[in-house]
Design a protein around this motif. Structure first.
Motif, mmCIF file in Angstrom:
data_model
loop_
_atom_site.group_PDB
_atom_site.id
_atom_site.type_symbol
_atom_site.label_atom_id
_atom_site.label_comp_id
_atom_site.label_asym_id
_atom_site.label_seq_id
_atom_site.Cartn_x
_atom_site.Cartn_y
_atom_site.Cartn_z
ATOM 1 N N TYR A 118 0.863 -1.188 0.000
ATOM 2 C CA TYR A 118 0.000 0.000 0.000
ATOM 3 C C TYR A 118 0.894 1.231 0.000
ATOM 4 O O TYR A 118 1.856 1.318 0.773
ATOM 5 C CB TYR A 118 -0.915 0.048 1.224
ATOM 6 C CG TYR A 118 -1.734 1.327 1.280
ATOM 7 C CD1 TYR A 118 -2.994 1.389 0.691
ATOM 8 C CD2 TYR A 118 -1.230 2.479 1.882
ATOM 9 C CE1 TYR A 118 -3.736 2.562 0.711
ATOM 10 C CE2 TYR A 118 -1.967 3.660 1.905
ATOM 11 C CZ TYR A 118 -3.215 3.696 1.318
ATOM 12 O OH TYR A 118 -3.943 4.862 1.324
ATOM 13 N N ALA A 160 -5.837 -0.850 4.068
ATOM 14 C CA ALA A 160 -6.891 -0.292 3.223
ATOM 15 C C ALA A 160 -6.711 1.198 2.981
ATOM 16 O O ALA A 160 -7.028 1.704 1.906
ATOM 17 C CB ALA A 160 -8.261 -0.541 3.858
ATOM 18 N N ARG A 161 -6.189 1.911 3.996
ATOM 19 C CA ARG A 161 -6.068 3.365 3.855
ATOM 20 C C ARG A 161 -5.100 3.904 4.895
ATOM 21 O O ARG A 161 -5.031 3.406 6.013
ATOM 22 C CB ARG A 161 -7.432 4.043 4.035
ATOM 23 C CG ARG A 161 -7.418 5.553 3.786
ATOM 24 C CD ARG A 161 -8.782 6.159 4.004
ATOM 25 N NE ARG A 161 -9.198 6.066 5.399
ATOM 26 C CZ ARG A 161 -10.308 6.618 5.881
ATOM 27 N NH1 ARG A 161 -11.127 7.257 5.079
ATOM 28 N NH2 ARG A 161 -10.609 6.499 7.165
ATOM 29 N N VAL A 180 -12.208 -4.747 10.703
ATOM 30 C CA VAL A 180 -11.712 -3.522 10.077
ATOM 31 C C VAL A 180 -11.209 -2.661 11.226
ATOM 32 O O VAL A 180 -11.984 -2.265 12.094
ATOM 33 C CB VAL A 180 -12.815 -2.791 9.288
ATOM 34 C CG1 VAL A 180 -12.269 -1.485 8.709
ATOM 35 C CG2 VAL A 180 -13.353 -3.684 8.176
#
Length: 221
Positions: A118, A160-161, A180
């Motif tokens: 990422y 994810a971010r 999450v």
């Protein structure tokens, strides 16, 4: 005459109002190789362009001078700030390392699995997961790893971010419960140190007791 088959690349988008919509993105190019993570490459034995599937291969790709033999055992995992990142596994490695195969080609070496990648162009850090409880951050300019982040009692699948000093990951536990997880990054991970107090870790697990949430800690490599 044999029929010429034109391979096509489609894009799937999801929205709450329309559900999943599939549209034609483009035709597959001649001599184009498709890789995981929506990455593509195109070129000869010693010279190729690497680009995202949605990019223009001629104008937005990263040109690298690497032979096919040098790429044996390497998996393309990402591009970031003009560099192409590959991952490989080494049975004797006891922690993640990185080296430059070329000035614009970086190889991540892990002991277990291929790295999950990422990165955002707004940050010099590349975040990597190896299917364990850690998230590793590589400084793409200095090629040095920071102290990894530890998600206690969880196996991190991927990041994810990373935004506004916070990191969000998808993870699971020993009983295959999915989470999450969002947590505040340590200040030294942030290019601009925020004065906002650290926010508590939040996890989403619809089918489990929320009292079993784990915590995020820093741990030595």
């Amino acid at each position: 005459k044999s029929e010429v088959v034109v391979e096509k690349i489609y894009k799937a988008e999801y929205s709450r109002s329309t559900g999943i919509t599939v549209t034609l993105l483009r035709n597959k190019l001649e001599a184009e190789q498709l890789h995981c993570y929506s990455l593509c490459s195109r070129g000869s034995d010693s010279s190729r362009n690497v680009y995202r599937m949605c990019d223009d291969s001629a104008t937005e790709g990263i040109h690298i001078e690497v032979t096919d033999d040098e790429l044996v055992g390497l998996e393309l995992i990402g591009i970031h700030r003009g560099k192409v990142f590959y991952s490989t596994k080494h049975s004797t490695a006891n922690h993640a390392t990185a080296y430059k195969l070329r000035k614009n080609v970086v190889v991540i070496v892990s002991c277990g699995t291929t790295a999950r990648f990422y990165a955002s162009e707004s940050s010099r850090f590349v975040f990597l997961c190896f299917w364990d409880e850690h998230v590793h951050a590589l400084d793409g300019e200095t090629m040095q790893f920071k102290t990894p982040l530890r998600f206690e009692n969880l196996e991190v699948e991927y990041v994810a971010r990373v935004s506004n000093g916070e990191i969000t990951v998808f993870a699971n536990d020993d009983e295959d419960n999915n989470y999450v997880v969002t947590a505040r990054l340590p200040d030294d991970y942030c290019i601009a140190i925020s004065e906002t107090p650290p926010t508590p870790l939040v996890a989403s697990q619809p089918q489990s007791d929320p009292s079993s949430l784990s915590t995020i800690n820093s741990t030595d490599p």
